[in-house]
Write a protein that holds these residues in place. Structure first.
Motif, PDB file in Angstrom:
ATOM      1  N   VAL A  79      64.510 -35.739  29.593  1.00  0.00           N
ATOM      2  CA  VAL A  79      63.596 -35.136  30.246  1.00  0.00           C
ATOM      3  C   VAL A  79      62.786 -34.004  29.231  1.00  0.00           C
ATOM      4  N   GLN A  80      61.513 -33.630  29.504  1.00  0.00           N
ATOM      5  CA  GLN A  80      60.822 -32.952  28.586  1.00  0.00           C
ATOM      6  C   GLN A  80      60.437 -31.741  29.497  1.00  0.00           C
ATOM      7  N   PHE A  81      60.918 -30.504  29.430  1.00  0.00           N
ATOM      8  CA  PHE A  81      60.251 -29.311  29.791  1.00  0.00           C
ATOM      9  C   PHE A  81      59.403 -28.751  29.108  1.00  0.00           C
ATOM     10  N   PRO A  82      58.159 -28.820  29.553  1.00  0.00           N
ATOM     11  CA  PRO A  82      56.891 -28.106  28.766  1.00  0.00           C
ATOM     12  C   PRO A  82      57.173 -26.557  28.207  1.00  0.00           C
ATOM     13  N   ILE A  83      56.977 -26.222  27.013  1.00  0.00           N
ATOM     14  CA  ILE A  83      57.199 -25.053  26.536  1.00  0.00           C
ATOM     15  C   ILE A  83      56.260 -23.861  27.261  1.00  0.00           C
ATOM     16  N   LEU A  95      61.051 -22.751  32.877  1.00  0.00           N
ATOM     17  CA  LEU A  95      62.296 -23.723  32.693  1.00  0.00           C
ATOM     18  C   LEU A  95      62.727 -23.656  34.240  1.00  0.00           C
ATOM     19  N   PRO A  96      63.080 -25.121  34.791  1.00  0.00           N
ATOM     20  CA  PRO A  96      63.785 -25.186  35.979  1.00  0.00           C
ATOM     21  C   PRO A  96      65.390 -24.833  35.971  1.00  0.00           C
ATOM     22  N   ILE A  97      65.458 -23.415  35.910  1.00  0.00           N
ATOM     23  CA  ILE A  97      66.930 -23.002  35.836  1.00  0.00           C
ATOM     24  C   ILE A  97      67.816 -23.504  36.859  1.00  0.00           C
ATOM     25  N   ASP A  98      67.460 -23.447  37.995  1.00  0.00           N
ATOM     26  CA  ASP A  98      68.253 -23.854  39.032  1.00  0.00           C
ATOM     27  C   ASP A  98      68.656 -25.403  38.782  1.00  0.00           C
ATOM     28  N   HIS A 128      70.471 -37.659  34.895  1.00  0.00           N
ATOM     29  CA  HIS A 128      69.171 -38.081  35.015  1.00  0.00           C
ATOM     30  C   HIS A 128      68.800 -38.848  36.529  1.00  0.00           C
ATOM     31  N   GLU A 129      69.750 -39.855  36.667  1.00  0.00           N
ATOM     32  CA  GLU A 129      69.632 -40.732  37.729  1.00  0.00           C
ATOM     33  C   GLU A 129      69.961 -40.094  38.676  1.00  0.00           C
ATOM     34  N   VAL A 130      70.908 -39.240  38.997  1.00  0.00           N
ATOM     35  CA  VAL A 130      71.362 -38.528  40.147  1.00  0.00           C
ATOM     36  C   VAL A 130      70.188 -37.514  40.450  1.00  0.00           C
ATOM     37  N   PHE A 131      69.302 -36.786  39.639  1.00  0.00           N
ATOM     38  CA  PHE A 131      68.432 -35.933  39.929  1.00  0.00           C
ATOM     39  C   PHE A 131      67.199 -36.591  39.678  1.00  0.00           C
ATOM     40  N   ALA A 132      66.949 -37.887  39.589  1.00  0.00           N
ATOM     41  CA  ALA A 132      65.646 -38.567  39.496  1.00  0.00           C
ATOM     42  C   ALA A 132      64.408 -37.966  40.256  1.00  0.00           C
ATOM     43  N   LYS A 133      64.486 -37.570  41.488  1.00  0.00           N
ATOM     44  CA  LYS A 133      63.318 -37.281  42.160  1.00  0.00           C
ATOM     45  C   LYS A 133      62.872 -35.898  41.693  1.00  0.00           C
ATOM     46  N   GLU A 134      63.699 -34.769  41.294  1.00  0.00           N
ATOM     47  CA  GLU A 134      63.431 -33.624  41.167  1.00  0.00           C
ATOM     48  C   GLU A 134      62.993 -33.750  39.525  1.00  0.00           C
ATOM     49  N   LEU A 135      63.263 -34.699  38.896  1.00  0.00           N
ATOM     50  CA  LEU A 135      62.836 -34.660  37.348  1.00  0.00           C
ATOM     51  C   LEU A 135      61.541 -35.332  37.301  1.00  0.00           C
ATOM     52  N   SER A 136      61.256 -36.091  38.265  1.00  0.00           N
ATOM     53  CA  SER A 136      59.856 -36.809  38.237  1.00  0.00           C
ATOM     54  C   SER A 136      58.758 -35.983  37.885  1.00  0.00           C
ATOM     55  N   VAL A 137      58.834 -34.858  38.233  1.00  0.00           N
ATOM     56  CA  VAL A 137      57.515 -33.995  37.900  1.00  0.00           C
ATOM     57  C   VAL A 137      57.390 -33.867  36.532  1.00  0.00           C
TER      58      VAL A 137
END
Length: 120
Positions: free
Chosen positions: A91-95, A99-102, A74-83
């Motif tokens: 991190v919570q991906f809404p149903i 999904l952010p597969i990439d 999560h730390e390394v990808f913090a910027k992309e996960l910030s949404v």
């Protein structure tokens, strides 16, 4: 949490089809990018380990898919996960969203390399 379940297949089967598809997609990403990972149920959710170290976990909920790539994923990808809504190490991906597969793929690959480096 579904602590009584013993396999990832059993865990996934307890969800509505829409959620099952997303959980299965995450599982496929993990197994394709970490083919040597050991798959178990831990903390009542699907869990994966490489080199005897946690790799990633995921879980289904009513409105989101929880994804746990602790400690550093999560730390390394913090910027992309910030949404996405986040908690400590999650991190919570809404149903109701794709999904952010990439992104998930890149996180899994990062964690695989990281665990490999710890085993040397």
């Amino acid at each position: 949490m579904k602590t009584e379940l013993k396999t990832v297949d059993a865990y996934i089967s307890t969800f509505p089809m829409e959620v099952q598809e997303k959980l299965s997609a995450i599982r496929k990403i993990i197994t394709e990018n970490a083919p040597e990972a050991i798959e178990t149920i831990s903390y009542g959710m699907p869990a994966y380990k490489t080199h005897k170290k946690p790799l990633v976990y995921f879980a289904g909920y009513a409105k989101h898919i929880g994804f746990y790539a602790t400690p550093t994923g999560h730390e390394v990808f913090a910027k992309e996960l910030s949404v996405y809504k986040q908690g400590k190490g999650s991190v919570q991906f809404p149903i109701n969203a794709p999904l952010p597969i990439d992104l998930i793929t890149r996180i899994v690959k990062f964690r695989v390399k990281e665990n490999e480096s710890f085993s040397k």
